[in-house]
Design an enzyme around this catalytic site. Structure first.
Site, mmCIF file in Angstrom:
data_model
loop_
_atom_site.group_PDB
_atom_site.id
_atom_site.type_symbol
_atom_site.label_atom_id
_atom_site.label_comp_id
_atom_site.label_asym_id
_atom_site.label_seq_id
_atom_site.Cartn_x
_atom_site.Cartn_y
_atom_site.Cartn_z
ATOM 1 N N GLY A 45 17.567 -7.559 24.303
ATOM 2 C CA GLY A 45 15.956 -6.647 24.321
ATOM 3 C C GLY A 45 15.605 -7.166 25.852
ATOM 4 N N GLU A 100 13.027 -13.226 29.568
ATOM 5 C CA GLU A 100 13.481 -13.219 28.196
ATOM 6 C C GLU A 100 12.087 -11.724 27.547
ATOM 7 O OE1 GLU A 100 14.820 -13.809 25.343
ATOM 8 O OE2 GLU A 100 15.339 -15.249 24.767
ATOM 9 N N ASP A 101 12.332 -11.173 26.763
ATOM 10 C CA ASP A 101 11.667 -10.234 25.589
ATOM 11 C C ASP A 101 10.810 -11.355 24.675
ATOM 12 O OD1 ASP A 101 13.633 -11.047 23.877
ATOM 13 O OD2 ASP A 101 13.982 -8.662 22.943
ATOM 14 N N ASP A 104 10.159 -16.673 20.197
ATOM 15 C CA ASP A 104 9.473 -16.506 18.576
ATOM 16 C C ASP A 104 9.670 -18.215 18.354
ATOM 17 O OD1 ASP A 104 9.096 -16.219 16.118
ATOM 18 O OD2 ASP A 104 10.497 -15.554 15.359
ATOM 19 N N LYS A 132 5.400 -15.582 20.398
ATOM 20 C CA LYS A 132 4.948 -15.900 19.795
ATOM 21 C C LYS A 132 3.903 -17.057 19.557
ATOM 22 C CE LYS A 132 7.709 -12.206 17.758
ATOM 23 N NZ LYS A 132 8.304 -11.964 16.396
ATOM 24 N N VAL A 154 7.556 -7.104 16.440
ATOM 25 C CA VAL A 154 7.107 -5.940 16.985
ATOM 26 C C VAL A 154 8.473 -5.451 17.496
ATOM 27 C CG1 VAL A 154 4.996 -7.023 17.584
ATOM 28 C CG2 VAL A 154 6.885 -7.365 19.264
ATOM 29 N N ASP A 160 13.913 -4.944 19.325
ATOM 30 C CA ASP A 160 14.010 -3.736 18.458
ATOM 31 C C ASP A 160 14.706 -4.012 16.733
ATOM 32 O OD1 ASP A 160 16.903 -5.600 18.788
ATOM 33 O OD2 ASP A 160 18.137 -5.160 17.926
ATOM 34 N N ARG A 166 13.883 0.373 20.629
ATOM 35 C CA ARG A 166 14.182 -0.320 21.913
ATOM 36 C C ARG A 166 13.673 0.964 23.455
ATOM 37 N NH1 ARG A 166 17.539 -4.727 22.126
ATOM 38 N NH2 ARG A 166 19.138 -4.619 20.939
HETATM 39 P P1 IMP Z 1 13.494 -17.478 18.977
HETATM 40 O O1 IMP Z 1 15.203 -18.415 19.427
HETATM 41 O O2 IMP Z 1 13.394 -17.706 17.944
HETATM 42 O O3 IMP Z 1 12.887 -17.984 19.652
HETATM 43 O O4 IMP Z 1 13.616 -15.747 19.145
HETATM 44 C C1 IMP Z 1 14.347 -15.062 20.539
HETATM 45 C C2 IMP Z 1 15.015 -13.989 20.056
HETATM 46 O O5 IMP Z 1 14.753 -13.214 19.088
HETATM 47 C C3 IMP Z 1 14.263 -12.867 21.033
HETATM 48 O O6 IMP Z 1 14.498 -13.123 22.288
HETATM 49 C C4 IMP Z 1 14.766 -11.454 20.268
HETATM 50 O O7 IMP Z 1 15.750 -11.114 21.048
HETATM 51 C C5 IMP Z 1 14.198 -11.679 19.061
HETATM 52 N N1 IMP Z 1 12.906 -11.469 18.276
HETATM 53 C C6 IMP Z 1 12.178 -12.024 17.818
HETATM 54 N N2 IMP Z 1 10.870 -12.105 17.765
HETATM 55 C C7 IMP Z 1 11.468 -10.751 18.316
HETATM 56 C C8 IMP Z 1 10.779 -9.540 17.482
HETATM 57 O O8 IMP Z 1 9.606 -9.296 17.165
HETATM 58 N N3 IMP Z 1 11.421 -7.902 17.774
HETATM 59 C C9 IMP Z 1 12.230 -7.803 18.331
HETATM 60 N N4 IMP Z 1 13.581 -8.880 18.672
HETATM 61 C C10 IMP Z 1 12.973 -10.095 17.869
HETATM 62 MG MG MG Z 2 16.131 -11.783 23.300
#
Ligand code: IMP
Ligand code: MG
Length: 176
Positions: A45, A100-101, A104, A132, A154, A160, A166
Site C-alpha cells: 500500500g 506506512e499507507d 488502523d 484512523k 478507504v 487497495d 490502488r
Molecule cells: P493495522 O494493522 O490494523 O494497523 O492495519 C494496517 C494495514 O491494513 C495497512 O497497512 C493496510 O495495508 C491495511 N488497511 C487498513 N485500513 C485500510 C483501508 O482503509 N484501506 C486499505 N487498506 C487498509
Molecule cells: Mg500497509
C-alpha cells in the site's frame, strides 16, 4: 457489485494529498537535516506515497521495502502479522523512517517496530499517510501523520480493496 459503484465518496483529493506530502517532506527535511534517511516502505500500500515523499526529502536518502500481511482478503485486522518480504539491507546505525499507507489498529506497525528495533538502527520513526483516529488500539508513537480519518475503509493512492483501486489519484471511501 461492479467496480464503479464500489468507489464511494471522495475523501481526500489529489491536490490535498500533494500539498500534505510536500509539508511532511519539509518537516522531515528539517528534522533530519544533514543526515541520510533510510525509508522503509511497507508494501504494497505505501509504495505510491513513498514515491512522492522521496521526492520531497533531501538527496542521500535511500529506500528499501518490507512486505507484511495482516488482513488476508478481508477488511478487518486478523491479528496475525507475517513477513512476506524482508529488507535487503542492514539498518544497523541508520536513521530509519517507516513509511506506512494507513494505520488502523496499529497491529502491523507495533510488530514492525519491535522487529526493526531489534536490528539496532540509530533511530526509528514512523510516517503514515493516513491514521484512523478512533480505531487506534495500540500505543505506538507516530512522528508524521498525513491525515487523520474516521475508521472507515478507504481506497486509492496505493490503498487497495482486493488489489483494486490502488491507481486512483485521490482517496475515496469504499462502498461495501
Ligand atoms: P493495522 O494493522 O490494523 O494497523 O492495519 C494496517 C494495514 O491494513 C495497512 O497497512 C493496510 O495495508 C491495511 N488497511 C487498513 N485500513 C485500510 C483501508 O482503509 N484501506 C486499505 N487498506 C487498509
Ligand atoms: Mg500497509
Amino acid at each position: 457489485m461492479d467496480n464503479l459503484s464500489e468507489i464511494g465518496e471522495l475523501l481526500i483529493s489529489q491536490e490535498q494529498i500533494a500539498n500534505r506530502v510536500r509539508e511532511i517532506g519539509q518537516d522531515i527535511s528539517r528534522d533530519y537535516k544533514g543526515r541520510n534517511i533510510m525509508l522503509v516502505g511497507v508494501l504494497r500500500g505505501a509504495f505510491v506515497f513513498m514515491a512522492d515523499l522521496l521526492r520531497e526529502i533531501p538527496e542521500g536518502s535511500s529506500v528499501d521495502f518490507m512486505a507484511v500481511s495482516s488482513y488476508g482478503n478481508r477488511t478487518k485486522s486478523s491479528g496475525v502479522v507475517r513477513i512476506l518480504k524482508d529488507l535487503d539491507v542492514d539498518i544497523r546505525d541508520k536513521d530509519v523512517l517507516i513509511v506506512e499507507d494507513v494505520i488502523d489498529t496499529g497491529l502491523t506497525l507495533q510488530y514492525l517496530i519491535r522487529n526493526l528495533k531489534s536490528r539496532e538502527p540509530r533511530s526509528l520513526e514512523v510516517c503514515t499517510l493516513l491514521y484512523k483516529d478512533l480505531n487506534q488500539k495500540l500505543p505506538v508513537n507516530i512522528k508524521y501523520i498525513g491525515f487523520k480519518i474516521q475508521p472507515e475503509f478507504v481506497v486509492g493512492y496505493g490503498l487497495d480493496f482486493h488489489e483494486k483501486y490502488r491507481n486512483l489519484k485521490s482517496i475515496h471511501l469504499l462502498n461495501q
